[in-house]
Scaffold this motif. Structure first.
Motif, PDB file in Angstrom:
ATOM      1  N   LEU A 178      30.631  -5.191  44.301  1.00 30.90           N
ATOM      2  CA  LEU A 178      31.754  -5.853  44.964  1.00 30.90           C
ATOM      3  C   LEU A 178      31.672  -7.369  44.788  1.00 30.90           C
ATOM      4  O   LEU A 178      32.679  -8.029  44.489  1.00 30.90           O
ATOM      5  CB  LEU A 178      31.776  -5.494  46.449  1.00 30.90           C
ATOM      6  CG  LEU A 178      31.996  -4.017  46.795  1.00 30.90           C
ATOM      7  CD1 LEU A 178      31.849  -3.797  48.296  1.00 30.90           C
ATOM      8  CD2 LEU A 178      33.362  -3.545  46.327  1.00 30.90           C
ATOM      9  N   LYS A 179      30.506  -7.917  44.949  1.00 30.09           N
ATOM     10  CA  LYS A 179      30.323  -9.359  44.798  1.00 30.09           C
ATOM     11  C   LYS A 179      30.584  -9.803  43.360  1.00 30.09           C
ATOM     12  O   LYS A 179      31.181 -10.856  43.114  1.00 30.09           O
ATOM     13  CB  LYS A 179      28.905  -9.754  45.199  1.00 30.09           C
ATOM     14  CG  LYS A 179      28.595  -9.576  46.675  1.00 30.09           C
ATOM     15  CD  LYS A 179      27.112  -9.866  46.945  1.00 30.09           C
ATOM     16  CE  LYS A 179      26.722  -9.581  48.369  1.00 30.09           C
ATOM     17  NZ  LYS A 179      25.275  -9.794  48.604  1.00 30.09           N
ATOM     18  N   ARG A 180      30.126  -9.006  42.398  1.00 30.16           N
ATOM     19  CA  ARG A 180      30.277  -9.357  40.992  1.00 30.16           C
ATOM     20  C   ARG A 180      31.747  -9.433  40.577  1.00 30.16           C
ATOM     21  O   ARG A 180      32.121 -10.208  39.691  1.00 30.16           O
ATOM     22  CB  ARG A 180      29.527  -8.336  40.129  1.00 30.16           C
ATOM     23  CG  ARG A 180      29.451  -8.690  38.654  1.00 30.16           C
ATOM     24  CD  ARG A 180      28.460  -7.809  37.917  1.00 30.16           C
ATOM     25  NE  ARG A 180      28.828  -6.401  37.978  1.00 30.16           N
ATOM     26  CZ  ARG A 180      28.084  -5.460  38.545  1.00 30.16           C
ATOM     27  NH1 ARG A 180      26.942  -5.773  39.127  1.00 30.16           N
ATOM     28  NH2 ARG A 180      28.475  -4.197  38.538  1.00 30.16           N
ATOM     29  N   ASP A 181      32.577  -8.633  41.229  1.00 29.92           N
ATOM     30  CA  ASP A 181      34.001  -8.607  40.882  1.00 29.92           C
ATOM     31  C   ASP A 181      34.823  -9.680  41.593  1.00 29.92           C
ATOM     32  O   ASP A 181      36.021  -9.802  41.344  1.00 29.92           O
ATOM     33  CB  ASP A 181      34.600  -7.232  41.221  1.00 29.92           C
ATOM     34  CG  ASP A 181      34.304  -6.196  40.159  1.00 29.92           C
ATOM     35  OD1 ASP A 181      33.819  -6.569  39.075  1.00 29.92           O
ATOM     36  OD2 ASP A 181      34.560  -5.006  40.419  1.00 29.92           O
ATOM     37  N   LEU A 182      34.204 -10.430  42.463  1.00 29.68           N
ATOM     38  CA  LEU A 182      34.939 -11.412  43.251  1.00 29.68           C
ATOM     39  C   LEU A 182      35.641 -12.411  42.332  1.00 29.68           C
ATOM     40  O   LEU A 182      35.027 -13.011  41.464  1.00 29.68           O
ATOM     41  CB  LEU A 182      33.980 -12.151  44.183  1.00 29.68           C
ATOM     42  CG  LEU A 182      34.613 -13.104  45.211  1.00 29.68           C
ATOM     43  CD1 LEU A 182      35.511 -12.337  46.171  1.00 29.68           C
ATOM     44  CD2 LEU A 182      33.515 -13.838  45.977  1.00 29.68           C
ATOM     45  N   GLY A 183      36.945 -12.568  42.544  1.00 34.24           N
ATOM     46  CA  GLY A 183      37.695 -13.490  41.701  1.00 34.24           C
ATOM     47  C   GLY A 183      39.149 -13.578  42.118  1.00 34.24           C
ATOM     48  O   GLY A 183      39.605 -12.877  43.024  1.00 34.24           O
ATOM     49  N   ARG A 184      39.865 -14.423  41.467  1.00 35.23           N
ATOM     50  CA  ARG A 184      41.249 -14.747  41.776  1.00 35.23           C
ATOM     51  C   ARG A 184      42.131 -13.499  41.850  1.00 35.23           C
ATOM     52  O   ARG A 184      42.272 -12.750  40.885  1.00 35.23           O
ATOM     53  CB  ARG A 184      41.780 -15.692  40.703  1.00 35.23           C
ATOM     54  CG  ARG A 184      43.240 -16.110  40.868  1.00 35.23           C
ATOM     55  CD  ARG A 184      43.726 -16.841  39.625  1.00 35.23           C
ATOM     56  NE  ARG A 184      45.056 -17.396  39.818  1.00 35.23           N
ATOM     57  CZ  ARG A 184      45.300 -18.650  40.149  1.00 35.23           C
ATOM     58  NH1 ARG A 184      44.303 -19.488  40.299  1.00 35.23           N
ATOM     59  NH2 ARG A 184      46.540 -19.078  40.313  1.00 35.23           N
ATOM     60  N   GLY A 185      42.748 -13.279  42.999  1.00 34.70           N
ATOM     61  CA  GLY A 185      43.769 -12.254  43.137  1.00 34.70           C
ATOM     62  C   GLY A 185      43.317 -10.820  42.964  1.00 34.70           C
ATOM     63  O   GLY A 185      44.145  -9.940  42.713  1.00 34.70           O
ATOM     64  N   LYS A 186      42.046 -10.548  43.110  1.00 32.02           N
ATOM     65  CA  LYS A 186      41.545  -9.198  42.872  1.00 32.02           C
ATOM     66  C   LYS A 186      42.069  -8.223  43.932  1.00 32.02           C
ATOM     67  O   LYS A 186      42.166  -8.551  45.110  1.00 32.02           O
ATOM     68  CB  LYS A 186      40.011  -9.177  42.881  1.00 32.02           C
ATOM     69  CG  LYS A 186      39.366  -9.759  41.627  1.00 32.02           C
ATOM     70  CD  LYS A 186      39.657  -8.871  40.410  1.00 32.02           C
ATOM     71  CE  LYS A 186      38.977  -9.372  39.155  1.00 32.02           C
ATOM     72  NZ  LYS A 186      37.536  -9.073  39.139  1.00 32.02           N
ATOM     73  N   ILE A 187      42.372  -7.016  43.483  1.00 32.76           N
ATOM     74  CA  ILE A 187      42.698  -5.897  44.375  1.00 32.76           C
ATOM     75  C   ILE A 187      41.550  -4.911  44.289  1.00 32.76           C
ATOM     76  O   ILE A 187      41.269  -4.351  43.225  1.00 32.76           O
ATOM     77  CB  ILE A 187      44.020  -5.223  43.992  1.00 32.76           C
ATOM     78  CG1 ILE A 187      45.185  -6.201  44.137  1.00 32.76           C
ATOM     79  CG2 ILE A 187      44.257  -3.982  44.850  1.00 32.76           C
ATOM     80  CD1 ILE A 187      46.529  -5.624  43.718  1.00 32.76           C
ATOM     81  N   TYR A 188      40.874  -4.726  45.410  1.00 34.36           N
ATOM     82  CA  TYR A 188      39.715  -3.833  45.474  1.00 34.36           C
ATOM     83  C   TYR A 188      40.142  -2.428  45.863  1.00 34.36           C
ATOM     84  O   TYR A 188      40.907  -2.244  46.812  1.00 34.36           O
ATOM     85  CB  TYR A 188      38.698  -4.352  46.485  1.00 34.36           C
ATOM     86  CG  TYR A 188      37.843  -5.485  45.987  1.00 34.36           C
ATOM     87  CD1 TYR A 188      36.549  -5.250  45.538  1.00 34.36           C
ATOM     88  CD2 TYR A 188      38.320  -6.794  45.959  1.00 34.36           C
ATOM     89  CE1 TYR A 188      35.747  -6.292  45.080  1.00 34.36           C
ATOM     90  CE2 TYR A 188      37.533  -7.831  45.493  1.00 34.36           C
ATOM     91  CZ  TYR A 188      36.243  -7.580  45.064  1.00 34.36           C
ATOM     92  OH  TYR A 188      35.464  -8.608  44.600  1.00 34.36           O
ATOM     93  N   LEU A 189      39.624  -1.442  45.152  1.00 35.44           N
ATOM     94  CA  LEU A 189      39.833  -0.039  45.502  1.00 35.44           C
ATOM     95  C   LEU A 189      38.581   0.504  46.181  1.00 35.44           C
ATOM     96  O   LEU A 189      37.488   0.495  45.602  1.00 35.44           O
ATOM     97  CB  LEU A 189      40.125   0.791  44.248  1.00 35.44           C
ATOM     98  CG  LEU A 189      40.063   2.308  44.428  1.00 35.44           C
ATOM     99  CD1 LEU A 189      41.119   2.790  45.417  1.00 35.44           C
ATOM    100  CD2 LEU A 189      40.207   3.027  43.098  1.00 35.44           C
ATOM    101  N   LEU A 190      38.746   0.977  47.419  1.00 35.35           N
ATOM    102  CA  LEU A 190      37.664   1.602  48.172  1.00 35.35           C
ATOM    103  C   LEU A 190      38.221   2.854  48.857  1.00 35.35           C
ATOM    104  O   LEU A 190      39.422   3.115  48.814  1.00 35.35           O
ATOM    105  CB  LEU A 190      37.080   0.618  49.196  1.00 35.35           C
ATOM    106  CG  LEU A 190      36.394  -0.616  48.586  1.00 35.35           C
ATOM    107  CD1 LEU A 190      36.188  -1.697  49.642  1.00 35.35           C
ATOM    108  CD2 LEU A 190      35.061  -0.230  47.945  1.00 35.35           C
ATOM    109  N   HIS A 191      37.334   3.631  49.486  1.00 31.95           N
ATOM    110  CA  HIS A 191      37.736   4.906  50.075  1.00 31.95           C
ATOM    111  C   HIS A 191      37.142   5.069  51.469  1.00 31.95           C
ATOM    112  O   HIS A 191      35.940   4.844  51.657  1.00 31.95           O
ATOM    113  CB  HIS A 191      37.270   6.064  49.188  1.00 31.95           C
ATOM    114  CG  HIS A 191      37.832   6.023  47.799  1.00 31.95           C
ATOM    115  ND1 HIS A 191      37.312   5.193  46.825  1.00 31.95           N
ATOM    116  CD2 HIS A 191      38.879   6.689  47.233  1.00 31.95           C
ATOM    117  CE1 HIS A 191      38.013   5.360  45.704  1.00 31.95           C
ATOM    118  NE2 HIS A 191      38.964   6.252  45.920  1.00 31.95           N
ATOM    119  N   ASP A 192      37.998   5.445  52.431  1.00 30.99           N
ATOM    120  CA  ASP A 192      37.510   5.682  53.788  1.00 30.99           C
ATOM    121  C   ASP A 192      37.440   7.171  54.119  1.00 30.99           C
ATOM    122  O   ASP A 192      37.328   7.558  55.281  1.00 30.99           O
ATOM    123  CB  ASP A 192      38.370   4.939  54.829  1.00 30.99           C
ATOM    124  CG  ASP A 192      39.842   5.286  54.747  1.00 30.99           C
ATOM    125  OD1 ASP A 192      40.313   5.623  53.654  1.00 30.99           O
ATOM    126  OD2 ASP A 192      40.534   5.192  55.782  1.00 30.99           O
TER     127      ASP A 192
END
Length: 235
Positions: A178-192
């Motif tokens: 998650l930290k490595r992908d941190l960047g401008r305008g990112k949309i993170y996909l996760l699951h609850d």
């Protein structure tokens, strides 16, 4: 020979109906949103819920960091836990369509796809009083008619995927991804929710631990967790 020809014909039809549209839509971003425009803004999105335990804990965690998110819910699960959708709405999170059942668009005929989308939209409207604005197909899979069937909604994909449905990677590895992908305008996909084929039932518990660490890290770096509406605005 006839059987072999039929097999090849069916495979050809399947590729044209399912595989090729998915590849073209995702590679060339046809009719979809995968990221935002603004520096130091990112969006969290969560698929497959609501879950009676994990979604409740997730909402508590997001609230403690004043982080906005979008939940792409499964309609039949929402019907079992309507109070969670009500809470999402009250706390300012977006609620999007992820089909009435967790069904694969590759194997849905056009009328069934419309039913999956429409039924889920009706559930959201009935519980929250609001029409959904966003759509994301399960597994991110499209068919030849997906964009037409979902034309009333903005289709949201992602620019960060971290295999959080697998508990075996552990909190530390997931947090680093998650930290490595941190960047401008990112949309993170996760699951609850981890109740789908291919997922680990306990994976959301690992996700929550990693997410807490990531929320802290991203905010220290100056990032804000914003709504999809805010993310797509141009500065």
């Amino acid at each position: 020979m006839i059987i072999l020809s039929l097999v090849f014909l069916l495979l050809f039809v399947f590729f044209c109906y399912a595989i090729i549209p998915t590849v073209l839509i995702r590679v060339f971003s046809i009719g979809i949103m995968k990221s935002g425009n603004n520096q130091f803004q990112i969006a969290l999105t969560f698929d497959d819920g609501p879950h009676p335990e994990y979604t409740e804990k997730l909402l508590d965690l997001l609230g403690s960091y004043q982080a906005s998110a979008a939940f792409f819910i499964v309609g039949e699960r929402a019907q079992s836990h309507p109070h969670l959708l009500d809470r999402m709405c009250r706390e300012g999170h977006a609620i999007g369509i992820h089909h009435q059942t967790h069904s694969n668009s590759w194997f849905l005929l056009p009328y069934r796809l419309r039913e999956e989308i429409g039924s889920c939209a009706s559930v959201i409207k009935k519980i929250t009083g609001k029409d959904p604005l966003y759509y994301r197909p399960p597994w991110g899979r499209f068919n030849l008619f997906s964009l037409t069937a979902a034309r009333k909604y903005q289709t949201i994909m992602w620019s960060s995927i971290s295999q959080d449905w697998k508990a075996s990677q552990g909190k530390e590895k997931l947090a680093e991804r998650l930290k490595r992908d941190l960047g401008r305008g990112k949309i993170y996909l996760l699951h609850d929710n981890g109740d789908n084929p291919g997922a680990d039932e306990e994976a959301p518990a690992v996700m929550l631990e990693a997410l807490r660490e990531f929320l802290e890290f991203a905010q220290q770096k100056g990032y804000r967790f914003v709504s999809l509406d805010e993310l797509k605005k141009k500065q």
